[in-house]
Scaffold this motif. Structure first.
Motif, short mmCIF file in Angstrom:
data_model
loop_
_atom_site.label_atom_id
_atom_site.label_comp_id
_atom_site.label_asym_id
_atom_site.label_seq_id
_atom_site.Cartn_x
_atom_site.Cartn_y
_atom_site.Cartn_z
N ARG A 117 -1.16 12.16 4.77
CA ARG A 117 -1.49 12.77 3.47
C ARG A 117 -0.28 13.39 2.80
NH1 ARG A 117 -6.42 15.92 6.04
NH2 ARG A 117 -7.21 14.17 7.25
N THR A 118 0.83 12.67 2.84
CA THR A 118 2.01 13.07 2.07
C THR A 118 2.38 11.93 1.14
OG1 THR A 118 3.48 12.24 3.81
CG2 THR A 118 3.02 14.61 3.81
N GLN A 119 3.17 12.26 0.13
CA GLN A 119 3.55 11.25 -0.85
C GLN A 119 4.57 10.26 -0.27
OE1 GLN A 119 4.03 13.31 -4.44
NE2 GLN A 119 3.92 11.47 -5.70
N TYR A 120 5.51 10.79 0.52
CA TYR A 120 6.59 9.94 1.03
C TYR A 120 6.64 9.99 2.55
CZ TYR A 120 7.97 10.99 -3.76
OH TYR A 120 7.96 11.17 -5.11
N ALA A 121 7.01 8.87 3.13
CA ALA A 121 7.32 8.83 4.57
C ALA A 121 8.53 7.92 4.75
CB ALA A 121 6.13 8.31 5.37
N LEU A 122 9.40 8.28 5.69
CA LEU A 122 10.62 7.51 5.92
C LEU A 122 10.82 7.34 7.43
CD1 LEU A 122 13.18 6.26 4.59
CD2 LEU A 122 14.25 8.51 4.77
N GLY A 123 10.89 6.09 7.85
CA GLY A 123 11.04 5.79 9.28
C GLY A 123 12.47 5.97 9.75
N PHE A 124 12.62 6.38 11.01
CA PHE A 124 13.94 6.59 11.62
C PHE A 124 13.98 5.96 13.01
CE2 PHE A 124 14.00 9.75 8.35
CZ PHE A 124 15.33 9.96 8.04
N SER A 125 15.20 5.83 13.51
CA SER A 125 15.39 5.27 14.84
C SER A 125 14.97 6.24 15.94
CB SER A 125 16.86 4.90 15.03
OG SER A 125 17.69 6.01 14.68
N SER A 126 14.90 7.53 15.62
CA SER A 126 14.47 8.54 16.61
C SER A 126 13.96 9.77 15.88
CB SER A 126 15.64 8.94 17.52
OG SER A 126 16.59 9.70 16.80
N GLY A 127 13.28 10.61 16.62
CA GLY A 127 12.86 11.89 16.07
C GLY A 127 14.06 12.79 15.82
N THR A 128 15.05 12.70 16.70
CA THR A 128 16.27 13.48 16.54
C THR A 128 16.90 13.22 15.17
OG1 THR A 128 16.66 13.26 18.92
CG2 THR A 128 18.54 13.93 17.58
N ALA A 129 16.98 11.94 14.80
CA ALA A 129 17.56 11.56 13.50
C ALA A 129 16.68 12.04 12.35
CB ALA A 129 17.74 10.05 13.44
N VAL B 152 -1.34 19.45 10.31
CA VAL B 152 0.03 19.91 10.48
C VAL B 152 0.98 18.82 9.96
CG1 VAL B 152 -0.54 21.43 12.44
CG2 VAL B 152 0.39 19.14 12.88
N GLY B 153 2.08 19.26 9.41
CA GLY B 153 3.00 18.31 8.78
C GLY B 153 2.82 18.24 7.27
N THR B 154 1.75 18.89 6.77
CA THR B 154 1.54 18.89 5.32
C THR B 154 1.72 20.29 4.75
OG1 THR B 154 -0.84 19.38 5.54
CG2 THR B 154 -0.20 17.06 5.47
N ILE B 155 2.07 21.25 5.59
CA ILE B 155 2.05 22.65 5.15
C ILE B 155 3.45 23.12 4.76
CG2 ILE B 155 1.38 25.00 5.81
CD1 ILE B 155 -0.54 23.55 7.91
#
Ligand SMILES: *Cc1c(COP(=O)(O)O)cnc(C)c1O
Length: 445
Positions: free
Chosen positions: A66-78, A187-190
């Motif tokens: 439920r967010t407008q944008y999402a961007l994939g990464f090679s790791s959570g660290t990145a 969580v993640g939308t706040i």
């Protein structure tokens, strides 16, 4: 469950509380032909390094998150590093984070020229304590990284209020808590931006991967410029970022492997349903242990509309004072002997590690933690007493993936049996070692 008082503990030769083979109870992630098919498609197309499948996953993830944008990464660290960069963290800036967490909640701030100041945790939810936040804020504070630790949602309302009053951005590290609710909100939308790991040990597990999610276009675009050069082009709308398009500003290459994004599309379709079963199983386990001395559930109150998501790396709280001072180390040894392998502690507090004290990573001639600071922000042992006491007050618990009451009852019986027969253990309890827990407490496959 019948009371097991006066039973002989398995540690002393009695019968084990856990008798049933757990089968696939703990296998994770659940992999079916659907995952295999999705991954074989990528392989046959030889599309491992493309972005078209990742972009579909991002759209589906954004809808789910439920967010407008999402961007994939090679790791959570990145992803978390890019979230920091997205929030404008740079040379001399500070972030605030809890010390009781995995290093990748904060350590990558060094690469941006910034540093971290640790705040205490709330001893009941193990997340950052809002009451300690103001003590940690300085004129250099740019962001708070809030970790929903071990699946428990952090107390976001006061955190957002304090951050707002000081003009500080909030980054949610959702690596442990995909799908958890805080007072009914995902969580993640706040916060201003969420970033998280999706590696194969996490509750949303898709391989080696991370993702960032936000409603803020500028944070999203800044995050993209760091390591997504192939998408840093005329599509960028933020004026200040346009001139540098074409190359990654951070000098990183961060795109997601498409076997992961393909698996992610499948895993996401089943995630809510699988989480619901995990929640039913884990809540049943704790319900069975309600009122047992020494052990306390790490979960939100039932009437709070907050949930634990997928219960990543589920842990329990330990109350040695209710068991005559029995060490958590001895307690775990006895429960493990019952056929329920558990370990004491959680993550070791980060502020005690050399990299947060003396290591000079980049050759500044001084410790990197204070390389660009106008004050010494280091926090030696003794300065975060609540956090430092936590490893002796936590232990892992079985992370059930299925609701199978009979098996869960046996595991709960192991805890009850040890708690009710703890006096015998006191006689040969050497106590806890000084350094408990691990810098990374899972050996992921
Ligand atoms: C796993 C984890 C990360 C890092 O993710 P990777 O995908 O392993 O790089 C960050 N924060 C927390 C709290 C984690 O547990």
């Amino acid at each position: 469950m019948t009371s097991s008082a006066q039973e002989v503990l398995a540690l002393y030769g009695g019968p084990k509380a856990v008798q049933t083979d757990p089968g696939d109870m703990f296998d994770w992630p659940i992999v079916t032909e659907e995952d295999e098919q999705a991954i074989m498609d990528v392989l046959r197309k030889r599309a491992m390094s493309g972005t078209e499948i990742t972009e579909l996953f991002e759209q589906e993830f954004a809808q789910w998150q439920r967010t407008q944008y999402a961007l994939g990464f090679s790791s959570g660290t990145a992803a978390i590093q890019a979230a920091m960069y997205g929030c404008g963290v740079g040379v001399g800036d500070e972030i605030i984070c809890q010390s009781l967490t995995y290093w990748a909640s904060c350590l990558q701030v060094y690469s941006l020229g910034g540093t971290v100041v640790f705040a205490e945790v709330d001893p009941d939810n193990l997340c950052i304590d809002p009451a300690d936040l103001e003590n940690r804020i300085s004129s250099r504070t740019k962001a708070i990284v809030v970790v929903h630790y071990l699946g428990h949602p952090a107390d976001m309302d006061p955190i957002m209020e304090i951050a707002g009053a000081h003009g500080i951005k909030v980054i949610e590290d959702v690596s442990h808590a995909q799908g958890a609710l805080y007072k009914g909100r995902l969580v993640g939308t706040i916060g201003d931006v969420a970033a998280m790991s999706l590696m194969s040990g996490k509750s949303l597990a898709i391989g080696e991967a991370g993702i960032l999610a936000t409603d803020n276009l500028e944070i999203y675009e800044r995050a993209l410029t760091l390591g997504h050069y192939e998408r840093y082009d005329e599509r960028i709308q933020t004026e200040a970022l346009k001139a540098s398009a074409g190359l990654p500003s951070g000098g990183y290459k961060y795109r997601m492997h498409q076997m992961s994004s393909a698996m992610g599309r499948v895993q996401l379709r089943h995630y809510d349903e699988r989480c619901a079963e995990i929640q039913k199983a884990m809540n049943y386990f704790w319900d069975l242990l309600e009122g047992v001395p020494g052990v306390k559930a790490h979960r939100p109150a039932k009437d709070s509309k907050s949930t634990m998501g997928g219960w990543y790396a589920a842990h329990g709280l330990y109350r040695p004072e209710e068991l005559g001072g029995l060490s958590v180390t001895k307690f775990c040894q006895a429960v493990s002997a019952e056929g329920c392998g558990i370990s004491p502690g959680a993550n070791k507090p980060l502020h005690l590690h050399a990299v947060f004290n003396e290591t000079d990573v980049y050759g500044d001639g001084k410790p990197t933690r204070i390389a660009h600071s106008d004050r010494d922000v280091r926090q030696p042992r003794g300065t975060l007493p609540v956090t430092e006491a936590m490893p002796a007050r936590c232990y892992s618990i079985p992370w059930f993936k299925h609701y199978r009451p009979q098996v869960i009852e046996e595991y709960a019986a192991a805890f009850r049996k040890v708690a009710e027969n703890h006096e015998r253990l006191l006689a040969d309890d050497p106590g806890d070692p000084e350094d408990m827990g691990g810098w990374h407490f899972f050996r992921h496959r």
